[in-house]
Structures are given as structure tokens and as C-alpha cells.
Design an enzyme around this catalytic site. Sequence first.
Site, short mmCIF file in Angstrom:
data_model
loop_
_atom_site.label_atom_id
_atom_site.label_comp_id
_atom_site.label_asym_id
_atom_site.label_seq_id
_atom_site.Cartn_x
_atom_site.Cartn_y
_atom_site.Cartn_z
N ASN A 1 8.74 -19.08 55.57
CA ASN A 1 9.69 -18.36 54.73
C ASN A 1 10.14 -19.26 53.59
OD1 ASN A 1 10.41 -17.46 57.80
ND2 ASN A 1 10.50 -15.76 56.37
N HIS B 1 13.02 -10.49 52.21
CA HIS B 1 12.50 -11.43 53.19
C HIS B 1 11.23 -11.99 52.57
CE1 HIS B 1 11.55 -12.78 57.40
NE2 HIS B 1 10.32 -12.72 56.92
N HIS C 1 8.18 -15.00 51.80
CA HIS C 1 7.38 -16.12 52.27
C HIS C 1 6.83 -16.89 51.07
CE1 HIS C 1 7.00 -15.38 56.69
NE2 HIS C 1 7.43 -14.18 56.31
N CYS D 1 3.90 -15.59 60.17
CA CYS D 1 3.80 -14.46 61.08
C CYS D 1 2.54 -14.61 61.92
CB CYS D 1 3.76 -13.14 60.31
SG CYS D 1 3.51 -11.71 61.39
N ARG E 1 13.94 -18.58 64.89
CA ARG E 1 13.20 -17.41 65.37
C ARG E 1 11.81 -17.36 64.73
NH1 ARG E 1 10.49 -12.81 63.88
NH2 ARG E 1 11.83 -12.70 62.05
#
Length: 319
Positions: free
Chosen positions: A261, A217, A219, A250, A18
Site C-alpha cells: 500500500n 485504497h 497501492h 494482495c 492486516r
Amino acid sequence: MNPGDLPSRVLIQEEGPREGFQSEAPVALPDKLRLIEALATTGLSRINCVSFVDPQRVPQMADAEEVARRLARRPGVLYTGIWLNEQGFERALTSGIDLLPNVVASVSDTFAMKNNRCSGAELIRRQGAMIERYKAEGLALDAAHVFTAFGCHFEGDIAPEKSHRDAGRAAAGVREHDTTPRTVYLCDTVGAANPVLVRRLLGLVRSRWPDQEFALHLHDTRGMGLANALAALEMGVVRFDASVAGLGGCPFAGNRAAAGNVCTEDLALMCEEMGVDTGLDLDALAACARLAQDIVGHPLPGKFMNAGRIRHASAAARA
């Protein structure tokens, strides 16, 4: 748990198909399905597969419904997607994807405007309609995501106290609808965090909501992804998003401000060598990472897929 102790087990949720592919040139449908099917053999229990977003803004996700329809499902694996508004949810609802309802907030107004086309305050207000829509479908709220919790490429430093205040506003908005999320994700959307910031923000939110589960989450934009994950592990966090081979970013962060990520197999290796169980097959993950690299056609930042392991998990746990 005491500060510095490590949990016995963590849950790593896969973002590569995703968020990873969302930041690449459009990937062919068979290749998306091939990677998802390979990831499902590694022990992962959640794979985030698609985004139900405007295909004109994110053409890489224009085939979201077709991906969901053609998934070769493996028992015990949730195949999930994300959406940012009611239109996206309506698409997800009829797609056959596994639904994990969520709400979102953004500490940075500028990022909210670029990602969601509204201010941070308006974004929080809109979540009420999403919650009521979930209730109408008999769905419980799974997660809340707080974007740019550690900093923003457009607005610069964000103090943990501001993220704490904005998380409080978002929580108040959710509670007005007589519900709470199972998990709150603090999102390092552009990779601005460092271990001290991670500890400070986790300490603030935990002191206010001691019974709420918090996840990260992360990065790896500035090379601190694993250091930040370790800081969170030492604070008792047991749920992380990660991306195979370090795929990701992003598209609305600007100037490639959000690199991939934190890498799934590198995070799993670090946990394994510290005696923290992930339930994941590292060799299978490394094969998936190499497959992802072949699919996108350029080197990806994951380390373990090339370096391999030095010690076995049992020896690492005794060290």
C-alpha cells in the site's frame, strides 16, 4: 472545494498489520501485537489489525482471534478487521475486534473469482445477506469497497466508465436493503491507477453521488501511489488507507501484482509539507516503520524512515 485546492485535514487509516502482514511469511503473534501497540501511539485513530478469512488460504491470518483477544487497547483508537463473507463476520463478531461493517464489489470478474470465489455479479448479490445480518446485530453499514476500480492484473485496463457502472450496480444492490455506506472506497487493488484515471473516476462517481464520501485504497506497485494520492487530495478526498513502511500487497492478485500500500509515513510527510494536517507523529511513525522492517527481516520500500525530514511543518505550510 475548487479543483487543485487541498483539504485542511485528512484521515489516514493504517493497513500494515492486516494487509501488510497478510502478504509476508507468517509473523509471530508477539511481533504483530508489538507493531500494533507501537502504531497506536502515533496518532492513528484506525488500525486494521486482522483478516477473518480461510486460514488454509491465508495462513498469515490464522491467529486473527488471538490477536483481537490480546490487543492492549489505547483510548481513541479503533482496532478493526475485515471479512469477506458471513463466516468471517461470525468470527469477527465474537472476537472482540471493533466492528465496522462493510460490503464489497469487484469490477474484475477474474479477481472476484480468485479473491471471493464467485463472479462480480454474484459477489454483489451476496452482499444483501451481509447487510441483513448487520441489521440483525444492530450495526450500521460503515463502508463499501470497490476492488480493482482502476485496473486488474488478470483483465488489464478497466475504463473509469466501467468502474462507474459497476459501482452503480453495487450501490443499487445496497439501496435495495434500505441503507447506504458511510464511505465508498475506490480500491487500486493491483496498483494500476495513475493521476489522470484517479481524477476521471472520482469525477464520474462524484457527479452521480455528490453527497457520498469517497476514499482511496492505493497501492504503490508502479511507483505512482503518492502521485495518485495527491490527485485525490486535489479532488477533495480526505480519507486514505496506507501501510506502515509500505508493507502489503494482495495474495490473490497473482505474480506479486499488488506491491505494498502507499506508505503511511511517506503520505503523512507529503501532507505535512503541503500544510495538510494528519494528526500523526512522523517521528513515531518512522520508528514503527523501522520496527516493521525488523519484524519481516527484509528491506521495505518506505522512504521517510531512512531519509528523515528536511523542513519543519510550519515552514512547509508557509512555503
